[in-house]
Scaffold this motif. Structure first.
Motif, PDB file in Angstrom:
ATOM      1  N   ALA A   1      -6.879   0.953   1.197  1.00  0.00           N
ATOM      2  CA  ALA A   1      -6.759   0.635  -0.230  1.00  0.00           C
ATOM      3  C   ALA A   1      -8.046   0.998  -0.969  1.00  0.00           C
ATOM      4  CB  ALA A   1      -6.424  -0.844  -0.416  1.00  0.00           C
TER       5      ALA A   1
ATOM      6  N   PHE B   1      -2.468  -0.407  -5.125  1.00  0.00           N
ATOM      7  CA  PHE B   1      -3.639  -0.417  -4.246  1.00  0.00           C
ATOM      8  C   PHE B   1      -4.498  -1.662  -4.489  1.00  0.00           C
ATOM      9  CE2 PHE B   1      -3.351   4.473  -4.521  1.00  0.00           C
ATOM     10  CZ  PHE B   1      -2.443   4.508  -3.474  1.00  0.00           C
TER      11      PHE B   1
ATOM     12  N   TYR C   1       0.827  -1.211   0.000  1.00  0.00           N
ATOM     13  CA  TYR C   1       0.000   0.000   0.000  1.00  0.00           C
ATOM     14  C   TYR C   1       0.862   1.262   0.000  1.00  0.00           C
ATOM     15  CZ  TYR C   1      -3.137   3.695   1.391  1.00  0.00           C
ATOM     16  OH  TYR C   1      -3.818   4.878   1.435  1.00  0.00           O
TER      17      TYR C   1
END
Length: 201
Positions: free
Chosen positions: A92, A79, A60
């Motif tokens: 995310a 993501f 992330y």
């Protein structure tokens, strides 16, 4: 017996060394990110992920680094990877939603913000972004629900008051709108002054 104990001791020392090396790389990535050195942060995250490819936070944060560099497609890829690894990763989902929001794909943005709300119903930012996405699609009732929920969870969320006020202007609720603009101004939202001078003379 002592041989086994010595072997185990040696093995644990090696394992601690490997773990600390991996941890060093991820901590380095986080520190570089905080300093705004995003390219270097990506390199550090890649180094860490080569040893631990399923570490969601690093995947992330690598995406966030790409995002800060304006490399939005690479950010989206990271993501999505983070979401594959953890289907309930609210950060995310919000970042994916913001990708679509930035691109003017408000229906896709609302879908992802809505998923974030389903997972974490206490996230005021998710509700606010959901409200904005609905608002920009002309879905007034849904937008109002998003703003109301955001404010009920965080009554210091100035932008939610501002945009709820704008929505109330569209719904011919002038005095209520002005109250929202005043609250937004008191919370330091810079566009609130303009809204007050335009609609609340």
């Amino acid at each position: 017996m002592s041989l086994n104990r010595n072997f185990l001791k040696g093995f644990l020392v090696v394992m601690v060394f490997l773990v600390s090396c991996k941890d060093e790389a991820v901590v380095k990535g986080d520190l570089l990110f905080e300093k705004g050195q995003y390219k270097e942060a990506i390199e550090a995250y890649d180094q860490y992920l080569s040893l631990n490819p399923t570490h969601v936070k690093s995947v992330y944060n690598k995406g966030r680094s790409y995002e800060e560099l304006g490399q939005y497609d690479k950010a989206l890829e990271a993501f999505r990877k983070a979401l594959e690894l953890d289907g309930k990763n609210v950060a995310a989902l919000l970042s994916i939603g913001q990708y679509y929001y930035r691109d003017g794909q408000y229906d896709n943005a609302a879908f992802n913000f809505g998923k974030a709300v389903e997972i974490d119903g206490s996230n005021s930012q998710a509700y606010f972004l959901l409200g904005r996405s609905y608002h920009l699609q002309g879905m007034m009732k849904e937008a109002m629900g998003g703003y109301n929920n955001a404010i009920s969870l965080n009554n210091d969320l100035g932008e939610a008051y501002l945009y709820r006020g704008a929505l109330k202007i569209n719904l011919k609720q002038g005095s209520n709108a002005c109250n929202d603009f005043k609250t937004a101004k008191s919370l330091g939202v810079k566009d609130a002054d303009e809204a007050l001078s335009q609609y609340c003379k």
